[in-house]
Design a protein around this motif. Structure first.
Motif, short mmCIF file in Angstrom:
data_model
loop_
_atom_site.label_atom_id
_atom_site.label_comp_id
_atom_site.label_asym_id
_atom_site.label_seq_id
_atom_site.Cartn_x
_atom_site.Cartn_y
_atom_site.Cartn_z
N GLU A 73 24.29 53.65 23.32
CA GLU A 73 25.22 54.42 24.15
C GLU A 73 26.19 55.21 23.28
N GLN A 74 26.51 54.67 22.11
CA GLN A 74 27.46 55.33 21.23
C GLN A 74 26.89 56.60 20.61
N ASN A 75 25.62 56.52 20.23
CA ASN A 75 25.00 57.69 19.61
C ASN A 75 23.49 57.59 19.74
N ILE A 76 22.94 58.11 20.83
CA ILE A 76 21.51 58.03 21.08
C ILE A 76 20.73 58.87 20.08
N TYR A 77 21.39 59.83 19.45
CA TYR A 77 20.70 60.68 18.48
C TYR A 77 20.63 60.04 17.09
N HIS A 78 21.33 58.95 16.89
CA HIS A 78 21.34 58.28 15.59
C HIS A 78 20.50 57.00 15.57
N TYR A 79 20.71 56.13 16.53
CA TYR A 79 20.13 54.79 16.45
C TYR A 79 18.62 54.71 16.59
N PRO A 80 17.95 55.49 17.43
CA PRO A 80 16.48 55.40 17.48
C PRO A 80 15.81 55.67 16.15
N GLY A 81 16.25 56.73 15.47
CA GLY A 81 15.69 57.02 14.15
C GLY A 81 16.08 55.97 13.13
N GLU A 82 17.30 55.45 13.24
CA GLU A 82 17.76 54.41 12.32
C GLU A 82 16.94 53.14 12.47
N PHE A 83 16.62 52.79 13.72
CA PHE A 83 15.81 51.59 13.96
C PHE A 83 14.43 51.74 13.33
N ILE A 84 13.81 52.89 13.52
CA ILE A 84 12.47 53.12 12.96
C ILE A 84 12.51 53.02 11.44
N ARG A 85 13.55 53.59 10.83
CA ARG A 85 13.68 53.54 9.38
C ARG A 85 13.85 52.11 8.88
N LEU A 86 14.75 51.36 9.53
CA LEU A 86 15.00 49.99 9.12
C LEU A 86 13.77 49.11 9.32
N LYS A 87 13.09 49.30 10.44
CA LYS A 87 11.91 48.50 10.72
C LYS A 87 10.83 48.73 9.66
N LYS A 107 9.67 41.46 26.71
CA LYS A 107 8.94 41.44 25.44
C LYS A 107 7.74 42.38 25.47
N TYR A 108 7.09 42.46 26.62
CA TYR A 108 5.93 43.34 26.75
C TYR A 108 6.30 44.78 26.43
N PHE A 109 7.39 45.27 26.99
CA PHE A 109 7.77 46.66 26.78
C PHE A 109 8.31 46.91 25.37
N LEU A 110 8.83 45.88 24.73
CA LEU A 110 9.36 46.07 23.39
C LEU A 110 8.32 45.82 22.31
N GLN A 111 7.44 44.85 22.51
CA GLN A 111 6.51 44.46 21.45
C GLN A 111 5.14 45.12 21.53
N ARG A 112 4.80 45.73 22.66
CA ARG A 112 3.47 46.27 22.83
C ARG A 112 3.41 47.80 22.80
N PHE A 113 4.57 48.44 22.74
CA PHE A 113 4.61 49.90 22.76
C PHE A 113 5.12 50.45 21.42
N PRO A 114 4.81 51.71 21.12
CA PRO A 114 5.24 52.31 19.85
C PRO A 114 6.75 52.42 19.71
N ASP A 115 7.21 52.63 18.48
CA ASP A 115 8.64 52.74 18.18
C ASP A 115 9.31 53.89 18.91
N THR A 116 8.53 54.89 19.28
CA THR A 116 9.09 56.10 19.87
C THR A 116 9.30 55.99 21.38
N TYR A 117 9.03 54.82 21.96
CA TYR A 117 9.28 54.60 23.38
C TYR A 117 10.66 53.95 23.55
N LEU A 118 11.47 54.52 24.43
CA LEU A 118 12.83 54.04 24.68
C LEU A 118 12.89 53.40 26.06
N CYS A 119 13.37 52.16 26.11
CA CYS A 119 13.33 51.39 27.36
C CYS A 119 14.72 51.10 27.91
N LEU A 120 14.90 51.40 29.19
CA LEU A 120 16.07 50.95 29.94
C LEU A 120 15.54 49.87 30.89
#
Length: 327
Positions: free
Chosen positions: A15-29, A148-161
């Protein structure tokens, strides 16, 4: 691994910065996986755990530095803008994922499974806290198979609410699962029961679920699904977001029977599940700007219940004393 950008009404880093954290997560992972995979292949996991313990201390130090920078911004208001300071904090943040696994991995598949489980816990942390604030997360989500299904079975580029709570006209409204792929908004309602059960749909308020020859009534799941789509469409229109929306009724373990189903509903059951799932998983696309814009628009309307983290409360008291002296 899909990214959990919103869980119910918990505060989220995204919520703080949607343009930062998705890419940061992929990099860290990616970086963390390469480290742990190398350590496992070279029988160096014990040394890796020890190294990660030091990194944990580093993480605590980095958070402390961020707090100091925050209060420094207040004291030096006329010398630098708050926006610049927040960008500095975000770029400085690192988040080591874990210290050790609960079990010793014997195969690469074991290692992947344990790694995903640790990532799942990290996702819950990111989806229920920020540097300053945190929400009290219900422990049931740690064992939520659908989450877990939506987080562990889909690619990093999928964003889930995941069943987010929206604040609309001063009233909270819980929506269905929203999955943002790089090219599509998926509104998903899961209707599942025992293996090979049958859901019989109609235009009525109640549907029929048949399990082992026994019938019972269930509330028409399209009511909530249609409401979710309607709200998303309105938000997209308000913020000039042109991002396709599809509605899915999902039954991975049984069957859906609906002779005159609305054309805008995608029915997914045991007969076509693998084909649908494979098409989503095989989407080879990076994060898209329009996808992040859509996520940003949705997050604006999400409700968040949270309190200040204990360590921040303690820091605030000390900093307030220093600020009194300073001013």
């Amino acid at each position: 691994m899909g990214q959990l950008i919103k869980l119910q009404d918990y505060i989220s880093r995204y919520e703080q910065n949607i343009y930062h954290y998705p890419g940061e997560f992929i990099r860290l992972k990616k970086a963390q996986w390469e480290k742990v995979k190398y350590a496992w292949e070279n029988e160096m996991l014990d040394a890796f755990y020890s190294s990660e313990a030091k990194m944990q201390n580093l993480e605590e130090w980095l958070e402390l530095e961020e707090k100091k920078s925050f209060f420094s911004t207040v004291k030096n208001w006329f010398r630098r803008s708050q926006q610049q300071e927040e960008r500095t904090n975000e770029n400085r943040e690192e988040a080591p994922f874990f210290l050790s696994f609960a079990a010793e991995p014997n195969t690469l598949d074991d290692l992947k499974a344990l790694f995903l489980e640790k990532l799942f816990h990290l996702q819950l942390r990111w989806a229920s806290s920020t540097l300053r604030d945190e929400s009290l997360i219900d422990k049931k989500y740690y064992d939520d198979e659908k989450l877990k299904y939506f987080l562990q079975r889909f690619p990093d580029t999928y964003l889930c609410l995941y069943k987010p709570v929206f604040r609309l006209r001063n009233a909270p409204v819980e929506l269905e699962i929203i999955l943002l792929s790089p090219i599509m908004t998926w509104c998903i309602t899961i209707v599942e029961g025992k293996e090979d059960h049958i859901i019989i749909g109609s235009h009525e308020r109640f549907w029929i679920e048949v399990t082992n020859g026994k019938e019972k009534k269930i509330v028409n799941p399209l009511i909530a699904l249609n409401r979710t789509e309607k709200i998303i469409k309105k938000i997209y229109e308000t913020h000039h977001v042109q991002f396709p929306i599809k509605k899915v009724l999902l039954n991975r373990q049984g069957y859906l029977e609906y002779q005159h189903a609305p054309r805008d509903i995608v029915l997914i059951d045991k007969r076509n599940y693998e084909q649908w799932f494979s098409s989503l998983r095989s989407l080879a696309s990076p994060l898209k700007h329009l996808q992040l814009k859509a996520a940003s628009a949705l997050l604006r309307y999400c409700q968040s219940q949270y309190s200040e983290r204990v360590e921040w409360q303690e820091t605030n008291e000390n900093e307030e004393q220093e600020a009194d002296t300073f001013f």
